[in-house]
Design an enzyme around this catalytic site. Structure first.
Site, PDB file in Angstrom:
ATOM      1  N   CYS A  93     -80.800  -2.959  26.562  1.00 25.96           N
ATOM      2  CA  CYS A  93     -81.840  -3.902  26.155  1.00 25.96           C
ATOM      3  C   CYS A  93     -83.097  -3.796  27.009  1.00 25.96           C
ATOM      4  O   CYS A  93     -84.190  -4.063  26.537  1.00 25.96           O
ATOM      5  CB  CYS A  93     -81.312  -5.329  26.148  1.00 25.96           C
ATOM      6  SG  CYS A  93     -80.539  -5.788  27.689  1.00 25.96           S
ATOM      7  N   THR A 125     -80.183 -12.572  15.819  1.00 27.78           N
ATOM      8  CA  THR A 125     -78.926 -13.308  16.029  1.00 27.78           C
ATOM      9  C   THR A 125     -79.097 -14.333  17.146  1.00 27.78           C
ATOM     10  O   THR A 125     -78.586 -15.454  17.053  1.00 27.78           O
ATOM     11  CB  THR A 125     -77.767 -12.334  16.344  1.00 27.78           C
ATOM     12  OG1 THR A 125     -77.703 -11.365  15.303  1.00 27.78           O
ATOM     13  CG2 THR A 125     -76.438 -13.048  16.431  1.00 27.78           C
ATOM     14  N   GLY A 126     -79.833 -13.967  18.184  1.00 25.26           N
ATOM     15  CA  GLY A 126     -80.078 -14.911  19.274  1.00 25.26           C
ATOM     16  C   GLY A 126     -80.758 -16.177  18.777  1.00 25.26           C
ATOM     17  O   GLY A 126     -80.457 -17.288  19.239  1.00 25.26           O
ATOM     18  N   GLU A 164     -87.791  -3.189  17.746  1.00 27.29           N
ATOM     19  CA  GLU A 164     -86.790  -2.596  18.628  1.00 27.29           C
ATOM     20  C   GLU A 164     -85.938  -1.611  17.832  1.00 27.29           C
ATOM     21  O   GLU A 164     -85.402  -1.965  16.780  1.00 27.29           O
ATOM     22  CB  GLU A 164     -85.895  -3.688  19.212  1.00 27.29           C
ATOM     23  CG  GLU A 164     -84.896  -3.148  20.220  1.00 27.29           C
ATOM     24  CD  GLU A 164     -84.015  -4.241  20.829  1.00 27.29           C
ATOM     25  OE1 GLU A 164     -83.886  -4.266  22.056  1.00 27.29           O
ATOM     26  OE2 GLU A 164     -83.440  -5.050  20.078  1.00 27.29           O
ATOM     27  N   LYS A 197     -66.373 -14.088  23.079  1.00 24.16           N
ATOM     28  CA  LYS A 197     -66.277 -13.477  21.745  1.00 24.16           C
ATOM     29  C   LYS A 197     -66.930 -12.102  21.875  1.00 24.16           C
ATOM     30  O   LYS A 197     -68.142 -11.969  21.822  1.00 24.16           O
ATOM     31  CB  LYS A 197     -67.035 -14.345  20.731  1.00 24.16           C
ATOM     32  CG  LYS A 197     -66.505 -14.321  19.324  1.00 24.16           C
ATOM     33  CD  LYS A 197     -66.671 -13.052  18.554  1.00 24.16           C
ATOM     34  CE  LYS A 197     -68.062 -12.625  18.197  1.00 24.16           C
ATOM     35  NZ  LYS A 197     -68.066 -11.203  17.714  1.00 24.16           N
ATOM     36  N   GLU A 241     -80.109 -13.793  26.194  1.00 22.80           N
ATOM     37  CA  GLU A 241     -80.694 -12.563  26.754  1.00 22.80           C
ATOM     38  C   GLU A 241     -80.835 -11.605  25.581  1.00 22.80           C
ATOM     39  O   GLU A 241     -79.850 -11.059  25.091  1.00 22.80           O
ATOM     40  CB  GLU A 241     -79.771 -12.019  27.846  1.00 22.80           C
ATOM     41  CG  GLU A 241     -80.464 -11.059  28.777  1.00 22.80           C
ATOM     42  CD  GLU A 241     -80.362  -9.639  28.294  1.00 22.80           C
ATOM     43  OE1 GLU A 241     -81.336  -9.176  27.648  1.00 22.80           O
ATOM     44  OE2 GLU A 241     -79.323  -9.005  28.522  1.00 22.80           O
ATOM     45  N   GLY A 283     -77.709 -10.136  22.897  1.00 24.76           N
ATOM     46  CA  GLY A 283     -77.690  -9.412  21.628  1.00 24.76           C
ATOM     47  C   GLY A 283     -79.076  -9.325  21.045  1.00 24.76           C
ATOM     48  O   GLY A 283     -80.089  -9.431  21.756  1.00 24.76           O
ATOM     49  N   SER A 284     -79.119  -9.160  19.735  1.00 26.95           N
ATOM     50  CA  SER A 284     -80.406  -8.943  19.069  1.00 26.95           C
ATOM     51  C   SER A 284     -81.207 -10.245  18.967  1.00 26.95           C
ATOM     52  O   SER A 284     -80.634 -11.342  19.008  1.00 26.95           O
ATOM     53  CB  SER A 284     -80.168  -8.376  17.675  1.00 26.95           C
ATOM     54  OG  SER A 284     -79.461  -9.311  16.909  1.00 26.95           O
TER      55      SER A 284
HETATM   56  O1  TXE Z   1     -75.959  -7.344  17.213  1.00 27.90           O
HETATM   57  P1  TXE Z   1     -75.927  -8.922  17.155  1.00 27.90           P
HETATM   58  P2  TXE Z   1     -75.258  -6.253  16.283  1.00 27.90           P
HETATM   59  C1  TXE Z   1     -79.564  -4.710  18.356  1.00 27.90           C
HETATM   60  C2  TXE Z   1     -79.461  -3.268  17.928  1.00 27.90           C
HETATM   61  C3  TXE Z   1     -78.485  -3.293  16.804  1.00 27.90           C
HETATM   62  C4  TXE Z   1     -78.716  -4.663  16.192  1.00 27.90           C
HETATM   63  C5  TXE Z   1     -77.534  -5.248  15.489  1.00 27.90           C
HETATM   64  O2  TXE Z   1     -80.715  -2.853  17.444  1.00 27.90           O
HETATM   65  O3  TXE Z   1     -78.695  -2.275  15.879  1.00 27.90           O
HETATM   66  O4  TXE Z   1     -79.038  -5.471  17.295  1.00 27.90           O
HETATM   67  O5  TXE Z   1     -76.363  -5.134  16.318  1.00 27.90           O
HETATM   68  C6  TXE Z   1     -72.279 -11.927  17.500  1.00 27.90           C
HETATM   69  N1  TXE Z   1     -73.247 -16.567  15.472  1.00 27.90           N
HETATM   70  N2  TXE Z   1     -78.823  -5.020  19.569  1.00 27.90           N
HETATM   71  O6  TXE Z   1     -75.060  -6.748  14.887  1.00 27.90           O
HETATM   72  O7  TXE Z   1     -75.948  -9.401  15.758  1.00 27.90           O
HETATM   73  C7  TXE Z   1     -71.716 -10.563  17.191  1.00 27.90           C
HETATM   74  O8  TXE Z   1     -70.420 -10.666  16.648  1.00 27.90           O
HETATM   75  C8  TXE Z   1     -72.692 -16.227  16.653  1.00 27.90           C
HETATM   76  C9  TXE Z   1     -79.611  -5.285  20.717  1.00 27.90           C
HETATM   77  O9  TXE Z   1     -74.044  -5.804  16.971  1.00 27.90           O
HETATM   78  O10 TXE Z   1     -76.971  -9.406  18.070  1.00 27.90           O
HETATM   79  C10 TXE Z   1     -71.747  -9.920  18.577  1.00 27.90           C
HETATM   80  O11 TXE Z   1     -70.627 -10.358  19.337  1.00 27.90           O
HETATM   81  N3  TXE Z   1     -72.504 -14.959  17.052  1.00 27.90           N
HETATM   82  C11 TXE Z   1     -78.864  -5.940  21.791  1.00 27.90           C
HETATM   83  C12 TXE Z   1     -73.036 -10.488  19.182  1.00 27.90           C
HETATM   84  O12 TXE Z   1     -73.325 -11.672  18.426  1.00 27.90           O
HETATM   85  C13 TXE Z   1     -72.910 -13.978  16.233  1.00 27.90           C
HETATM   86  C14 TXE Z   1     -77.449  -5.552  21.991  1.00 27.90           C
HETATM   87  C15 TXE Z   1     -74.242  -9.551  19.095  1.00 27.90           C
HETATM   88  O13 TXE Z   1     -74.474  -9.252  17.757  1.00 27.90           O
HETATM   89  C16 TXE Z   1     -73.493 -14.269  14.977  1.00 27.90           C
HETATM   90  C17 TXE Z   1     -76.774  -5.324  20.734  1.00 27.90           C
HETATM   91  C18 TXE Z   1     -73.661 -15.629  14.618  1.00 27.90           C
HETATM   92  N4  TXE Z   1     -74.214 -15.991  13.452  1.00 27.90           N
HETATM   93  C19 TXE Z   1     -77.474  -5.036  19.589  1.00 27.90           C
HETATM   94  N5  TXE Z   1     -73.786 -13.098  14.371  1.00 27.90           N
HETATM   95  C20 TXE Z   1     -79.631  -6.164  23.069  1.00 27.90           C
HETATM   96  N6  TXE Z   1     -80.948  -6.177  23.013  1.00 27.90           N
HETATM   97  O14 TXE Z   1     -79.044  -6.357  24.121  1.00 27.90           O
HETATM   98  C21 TXE Z   1     -73.386 -12.110  15.214  1.00 27.90           C
HETATM   99  N7  TXE Z   1     -72.845 -12.636  16.333  1.00 27.90           N
END
Ligand code: TXE
Length: 497
Positions: free
Chosen positions: A304, A251-252, A401, A194, A270, A247-248
């Site tokens: 990240c 959300t993680g 962050e 996804k 991660e 990801g964030s």
């Molecule tokens: O990230 P998310 P977003 C940080 C960065 C950014 C903030 C938000 O600060 O401004 O996060 O970005 C999927 N169940 N990082 O909203 O929410 C989503 O569709 C399952 C840091 O883009 O973490 C995407 O595919 N999946 C980071 C993925 O999760 C869900 C890298 C990441 O989204 C979900 C990116 C749910 N309930 C952003 N909600 C890093 N540290 O590597 C969302 N997603």
């Protein structure tokens, strides 16, 4: 400003109707709703993608499950590796097309897209390919006594875990997907990806290349759509055995909780952090500034593992901030499609708004904005690279962050206190120490709470090194041999004879 010419294949790909990739076929799916892909350098829409729904989630999971038990299970480990190597060849052969698509969707400077999304992705695939024939168990000595002269033997197997769901962020839409895909496929798993709703296009193209590489239908599937809807449906699907997420942190945590609640599904998380880079007093001002640029400002800070907290000896602080301001002001900011661009736009509007609100927050809290701290004029989501001098470790920018081109600086005098300051965070993804005194660096390294510690370098990941966070920065490890335990189940077999 001179931009590279877009390949015809890129223009043609953008004009196609986009949806999902399921069981070896690109499909639009049943949903009528679409979402827009916006070029962050111009703010203009460049493509639309069909939202996924329950039907696409089901089809993808069924296809991945059928391939897991069927075609992929029947292929020898060596041939699994050959498939990944052929995909690596095709990534490189079609590298310019993929790099251009990536830069258009994410704002990544084209040279970085070529180097990381294409070059490094191919390297990671080849690294994972090598593991396919080396995943083994152990032979064990049984500890029980023999009662009637019988004997025992025992061994362990590592067996692929099943269908993996990979949830991908927008910052490295090919490379991070390849980390998940390479680990899953070499272990004998199949995968449903996804992508982020901001960058869903490039993996659709990679999936077509995977078919050309001879990877059987159903082994790689892609469902596009919103995280809350598609991400959570994939996790709760009965065929999902494991979730791997980058990801964030917030959300993680949602993903990890839901994977546990939906049947103790295995997870690799991660997540982000608030990584520290600390410079010891023996470093020259020039070397410190070179280190800061490497650690904090590459790809607009949207990495990240990048550093966001910088600890500078107070004797060097003013000179470092003066020279850093000069170097940032000379940085070439502009179109990601210009080969000389050093800094492009932020990747999307939501992230741009978040960074602007963090500039505001820093001002409200009385931090000194030494350089930058504002949006740049013109279209697109550009902001100035920024230097913030913190008042204390309690300032928001020392704790949260930003994921942007913002370095926040605090001076120190006492090296003993330095380690405490570096560790005073709920996160622990990465950290770096910069000094010519290697003995001191090695002693300090063992006290730093982070999954990876660099000495005199920062943000370099290598497929041979396990990567993942301590504390709230994650669970599990990618790469090295450490990934194997996260993509396989361990089975013990005991024999009486
Ligand atoms: O990230 P998310 P977003 C940080 C960065 C950014 C903030 C938000 O600060 O401004 O996060 O970005 C999927 N169940 N990082 O909203 O929410 C989503 O569709 C399952 C840091 O883009 O973490 C995407 O595919 N999946 C980071 C993925 O999760 C869900 C890298 C990441 O989204 C979900 C990116 C749910 N309930 C952003 N909600 C890093 N540290 O590597 C969302 N997603």
């Amino acid at each position: 400003m001179s931009e590279i010419k877009l390949l015809e294949s890129v223009t043609a790909f953008l004009q196609r109707s986009h949806g999902h990739y399921i069981n070896g076929v690109s499909i639009l799916g049943q949903e009528k709703e679409t979402f827009s892909i916006v070029n962050p350098a111009s703010g203009e829409m460049i493509a639309t993608v069909n939202q996924g729904g329950e039907a696409e989630v089901n089809q993808a999971m069924q296809a991945a499950s059928a391939a897991f038990h069927g075609s992929w299970a029947q292929i020898s480990p060596i041939e699994r590796g050959n498939c990944l190597n052929r995909l690596a060849d095709l990534l490189q052969k079609n590298g310019e097309e993929l790099a251009q698509l990536e830069s258009l969707c994410s704002g990544k400077p084209i040279q970085l897209s070529r180097m990381l999304e294409v070059g490094a992705s191919a390297d990671y695939l080849r690294y994972f390919a090598g593991w396919s024939s080396k995943i083994t168990g152990e032979t064990l000595n049984v500890s029980l006594p023999s009662l009637k002269g019988e004997k025992y033997s025992a061994f362990t197997h590592r067996e692929p875990i099943g269908v993996v769901v990979g949830i991908i962020p927008w910052n490295f839409s090919i490379m991070i997907a390849i980390w998940k895909l390479g680990a899953a496929l070499t272990s004998g798993c199949t995968i449903v990806l996804k992508p982020s709703e901001y960058t869903p296009l490039t993996m659709l193209r990679v999936a077509e290349l995977a078919k050309e590489a001879g990877i059987p239908d159903g082994v790689i599937n892609i469902v596009n759509g919103s995280g809350a809807r598609i991400g959570s449906s994939l996790i709760s699907h009965p065929q999902c055995a494991k979730v791997t997420f980058t990801g964030s942190v917030p959300t993680g945590m949602i993903v990890g909780k839901s994977a546990l609640e939906q049947g103790l599904k295995r997870t690799t998380l991660e997540l982000g952090g608030k990584n520290a880079a600390a410079f010891l007093p023996d470093m020259t001002v020039e070397k410190i500034v070179d280190g800061i640029l490497e650690a904090g400002y590459v790809y607009q800070g949207q990495i990240c593992a990048a550093a966001e907290r910088f600890y500078i000896p107070s004797v060097h602080m003013d000179d470092v901030l003066t020279l850093l301001s000069e170097r940032l002001s000379a940085m070439k900011i502009g179109s990601p499609l210009d080969e000389s661009t050093e800094m492009g736009p932020l990747a999307n509007k939501a992230h741009y708004d978040k960074i602007l609100s963090l500039f505001e927050k820093a001002r409200q809290e009385g931090c000194e904005i030494v350089y930058g701290g504002h949006a740049l004029e013109g279209p697109g989501f550009f902001v100035a690279p920024t230097i913030v001098k913190a008042n204390s470790a309690e300032d928001t920018l020392m704790k949260e962050e930003t994921f942007g081109p913002i370095g926040t600086f605090l001076s120190y005098d006492d090296e003993e206190e330095l380690i405490g300051m570096m560790n005073a965070t709920p996160f622990g993804l990465s950290a770096s120490l910069w000094t010519n005194n290697m003995s001191k660096a090695m002693r300090m390294t063992s006290r730093i709470e982070a999954g990876i510690v660099w000495i005199n370098m920062h943000t370099f990941l290598d497929p041979a090194l396990p990567f993942g966070g301590w504390k709230s920065s994650g669970i599990g490890r990618e790469f090295g041999s450490a990934f194997i335990e996260h993509y396989t189940e361990l089975k013990s077999v005991m024999v009486r004879y």
